[in-house]
Design a protein around this motif. Structure first.
Motif, PDB file in Angstrom:
ATOM      1  N   UNK A  51       0.835  -1.199   0.000  1.00 46.14           N
ATOM      2  CA  UNK A  51       0.000   0.000   0.000  1.00 46.14           C
ATOM      3  C   UNK A  51       0.866   1.244   0.000  1.00 46.14           C
ATOM      4  N   UNK A  52       2.079   1.129   0.568  1.00 43.24           N
ATOM      5  CA  UNK A  52       3.045   2.226   0.602  1.00 43.24           C
ATOM      6  C   UNK A  52       4.399   1.660   1.009  1.00 43.24           C
ATOM      7  N   UNK A  53       5.457   2.380   0.633  1.00 41.29           N
ATOM      8  CA  UNK A  53       6.821   1.975   0.967  1.00 41.29           C
ATOM      9  C   UNK A  53       7.538   3.158   1.582  1.00 41.29           C
ATOM     10  N   UNK A  54       8.182   2.929   2.724  1.00 41.97           N
ATOM     11  CA  UNK A  54       8.965   3.960   3.392  1.00 41.97           C
ATOM     12  C   UNK A  54      10.442   3.575   3.326  1.00 41.97           C
ATOM     13  N   UNK A  55      11.266   4.468   2.802  1.00 46.79           N
ATOM     14  CA  UNK A  55      12.709   4.274   2.751  1.00 46.79           C
ATOM     15  C   UNK A  55      13.329   5.272   3.726  1.00 46.79           C
ATOM     16  N   UNK A  56      13.955   4.747   4.789  1.00 49.80           N
ATOM     17  CA  UNK A  56      14.361   5.598   5.911  1.00 49.80           C
ATOM     18  C   UNK A  56      15.830   5.999   5.879  1.00 49.80           C
ATOM     19  N   UNK A  57      16.342   6.270   4.701  1.00 49.20           N
ATOM     20  CA  UNK A  57      17.649   6.892   4.614  1.00 49.20           C
ATOM     21  C   UNK A  57      18.822   5.956   4.413  1.00 49.20           C
ATOM     22  N   UNK A  58      19.940   6.562   3.998  1.00 43.90           N
ATOM     23  CA  UNK A  58      21.168   5.837   3.649  1.00 43.90           C
ATOM     24  C   UNK A  58      20.905   4.754   2.622  1.00 43.90           C
ATOM     25  N   UNK A  59      19.996   5.037   1.704  1.00 48.04           N
ATOM     26  CA  UNK A  59      19.836   4.157   0.546  1.00 48.04           C
ATOM     27  C   UNK A  59      21.160   4.100  -0.203  1.00 48.04           C
ATOM     28  N   UNK A  60      21.822   5.239  -0.265  1.00 44.67           N
ATOM     29  CA  UNK A  60      23.140   5.333  -0.902  1.00 44.67           C
ATOM     30  C   UNK A  60      24.188   5.608   0.164  1.00 44.67           C
ATOM     31  N   UNK A  61      25.394   5.131  -0.069  1.00 46.33           N
ATOM     32  CA  UNK A  61      26.472   5.423   0.875  1.00 46.33           C
ATOM     33  C   UNK A  61      26.967   6.846   0.701  1.00 46.33           C
ATOM     34  N   UNK A  62      26.739   7.403  -0.475  1.00 45.15           N
ATOM     35  CA  UNK A  62      27.001   8.821  -0.691  1.00 45.15           C
ATOM     36  C   UNK A  62      26.090   9.331  -1.797  1.00 45.15           C
ATOM     37  N   UNK A  63      25.555  10.533  -1.571  1.00 44.76           N
ATOM     38  CA  UNK A  63      24.703  11.160  -2.587  1.00 44.76           C
ATOM     39  C   UNK A  63      24.855  12.670  -2.472  1.00 44.76           C
ATOM     40  N   UNK A  64      25.134  13.299  -3.591  1.00 44.40           N
ATOM     41  CA  UNK A  64      25.166  14.750  -3.634  1.00 44.40           C
ATOM     42  C   UNK A  64      24.599  15.199  -4.965  1.00 44.40           C
ATOM     43  N   UNK A  65      23.660  16.132  -4.912  1.00 48.45           N
ATOM     44  CA  UNK A  65      23.045  16.636  -6.138  1.00 48.45           C
ATOM     45  C   UNK A  65      23.655  17.976  -6.517  1.00 48.45           C
ATOM     46  N   UNK A  66      24.414  17.943  -7.603  1.00 50.95           N
ATOM     47  CA  UNK A  66      24.803  19.202  -8.210  1.00 50.95           C
ATOM     48  C   UNK A  66      23.605  19.735  -8.993  1.00 50.95           C
ATOM     49  N   UNK A  67      23.723  20.907  -9.559  1.00 48.27           N
ATOM     50  CA  UNK A  67      22.587  21.497 -10.258  1.00 48.27           C
ATOM     51  C   UNK A  67      22.146  20.635 -11.429  1.00 48.27           C
ATOM     52  N   UNK A  68      23.101  20.026 -12.138  1.00 54.69           N
ATOM     53  CA  UNK A  68      22.755  19.214 -13.316  1.00 54.69           C
ATOM     54  C   UNK A  68      23.369  17.817 -13.269  1.00 54.69           C
ATOM     55  N   UNK A  69      23.938  17.418 -12.122  1.00 55.24           N
ATOM     56  CA  UNK A  69      24.641  16.140 -12.025  1.00 55.24           C
ATOM     57  C   UNK A  69      24.225  15.419 -10.741  1.00 55.24           C
ATOM     58  N   UNK A  70      24.028  14.101 -10.844  1.00 55.44           N
ATOM     59  CA  UNK A  70      23.833  13.256  -9.671  1.00 55.44           C
ATOM     60  C   UNK A  70      24.838  12.110  -9.762  1.00 55.44           C
ATOM     61  N   UNK A  71      25.122  11.408  -8.662  1.00 58.23           N
ATOM     62  CA  UNK A  71      26.106  10.330  -8.708  1.00 58.23           C
ATOM     63  C   UNK A  71      25.764   9.244  -9.721  1.00 58.23           C
ATOM     64  N   UNK A  72      26.785   8.728 -10.340  1.00 65.44           N
ATOM     65  CA  UNK A  72      26.653   7.678 -11.345  1.00 65.44           C
ATOM     66  C   UNK A  72      26.269   6.351 -10.699  1.00 65.44           C
ATOM     67  N   UNK A  73      25.426   5.573 -11.396  1.00 61.60           N
ATOM     68  CA  UNK A  73      25.094   4.229 -10.931  1.00 61.60           C
ATOM     69  C   UNK A  73      23.691   4.110 -10.378  1.00 61.60           C
ATOM     70  N   UNK A  74      23.419   2.963  -9.747  1.00 54.70           N
ATOM     71  CA  UNK A  74      22.153   2.675  -9.055  1.00 54.70           C
ATOM     72  C   UNK A  74      20.952   2.616  -9.999  1.00 54.70           C
ATOM     73  N   UNK A  75      21.191   2.278 -11.271  1.00 51.14           N
ATOM     74  CA  UNK A  75      20.102   2.318 -12.252  1.00 51.14           C
ATOM     75  C   UNK A  75      19.035   1.261 -11.969  1.00 51.14           C
ATOM     76  N   UNK A  76      19.430   0.121 -11.403  1.00 54.81           N
ATOM     77  CA  UNK A  76      18.446  -0.932 -11.136  1.00 54.81           C
ATOM     78  C   UNK A  76      17.426  -0.482 -10.093  1.00 54.81           C
ATOM     79  N   UNK A  77      17.936   0.048  -8.980  1.00 57.66           N
ATOM     80  CA  UNK A  77      17.016   0.440  -7.917  1.00 57.66           C
ATOM     81  C   UNK A  77      16.228   1.687  -8.301  1.00 57.66           C
ATOM     82  N   UNK A  78      16.852   2.638  -8.979  1.00 58.52           N
ATOM     83  CA  UNK A  78      16.130   3.833  -9.395  1.00 58.52           C
ATOM     84  C   UNK A  78      15.046   3.492 -10.412  1.00 58.52           C
TER      85      UNK A  78
END
Length: 259
Positions: A51-78
């Motif tokens: 009915x709903x899914x809660x993801x409570x953080x640290x899905x990634x070991x590192x994540x930083x969003x630049x204005x036009x760039x996000x970390x490479x990888x994780x295509x399966x889960x995304x």
């Protein structure tokens, strides 16, 4: 400003699922990929009755969003998260200490709301206090000071001027090696009276009642009664335990994914 309580009604044939601390990308992409595939298998397994899914953080070991760039990888889960949202399953994401630099990427690309602080949900009239858990409760002062630096707009503005190839590599190294920066704790049960998230929950109960406190961050699956009809659950992690939470509309329990 206090956020309103989010109310959800769970049909009898549906369940709500909770997961935390996947740390995808750690210690490196090759070692992380089997865990990412196992997490996607879990998402596939729960899709039929979620009915709903809660993801409570640290899905990634590192994540930083630049204005036009996000970390490479994780295509399966995304890709899987996008599929679940397209199928109409609500997903709620709470940032952890490893992905606290998440901005609007999940919201704009996946239609997944992102919370930067704990939030109260009401599921079938049961009150849930939900968050990652970092920086809450007594102690952990070194990390709390470091978090203030990392969450400051000025520091983030400075970091954006570092080229992503350099910035991401440095941040990934610190995420794994520096426990003060990461905020991770030794995986040893401290006893019910010394677990600071349980202490935090008890203090919250002094001003309002909650049926369930659901946190991650500690990497240890645990269940602690913190008051009358009030329980603190820690979801564990997807590195050693592969544990998750499930609420069937009436009660909450921790389970282990064997798939």
């Amino acid at each position: 400003m206090k956020q309103p309580v989010v109310q959800l009604t769970i049909p009898e044939d549906k369940k709500v699922y909770f997961s935390s601390d996947n740390h995808l990308g750690a210690p490196d992409a090759a070692a992380s990929k089997p865990r990412e595939k196992k997490f996607v298998s879990w998402l596939n397994a729960i899709e039929k009755d979620a009915a709903a899914i809660f993801l409570l953080g640290d899905l990634f070991d590192f994540w930083f969003e630049y204005k036009t760039v996000v970390p490479k990888g994780f295509v399966r889960v995304l890709g899987k998260l996008a599929q679940l949202r397209d199928a109409g399953i609500p997903i709620y994401f709470f940032v952890g200490n490893h992905d606290l630099w998440m901005k609007d990427y999940f919201k704009t690309e996946l239609d997944i709301p992102v919370y930067h602080s704990p939030q109260v949900f009401e599921l079938n009239a049961k009150r849930f206090f939900i968050g990652h858990g970092d920086g809450l409760g007594p102690g952990d002062k070194g990390y709390k000071r470091m978090k203030k630096v990392f969450t400051s707009p000025f520091f983030q503005w400075l970091f954006r001027w570092v080229h992503p190839d350099i910035g991401v590599r440095v941040a990934q190294h610190l995420s794994v090696k520096n426990k003060l920066i990461s905020g991770d704790d030794d995986q040893k049960f401290l006893g019910e009276e010394n677990e600071w998230l349980a202490t935090y929950a008890k203090r919250k109960l002094e001003t309002a009642h909650y049926d369930y406190f659901i946190f991650g961050h500690r990497h240890l699956p645990m269940t602690i009664e913190v008051g009358k009809n009030a329980t603190y659950y820690n979801l564990g992690d997807w590195i050693n335990f592969y544990t998750y939470g499930i609420f069937d509309g009436k009660s909450f329990e921790l389970k282990t994914f064997e798939g």
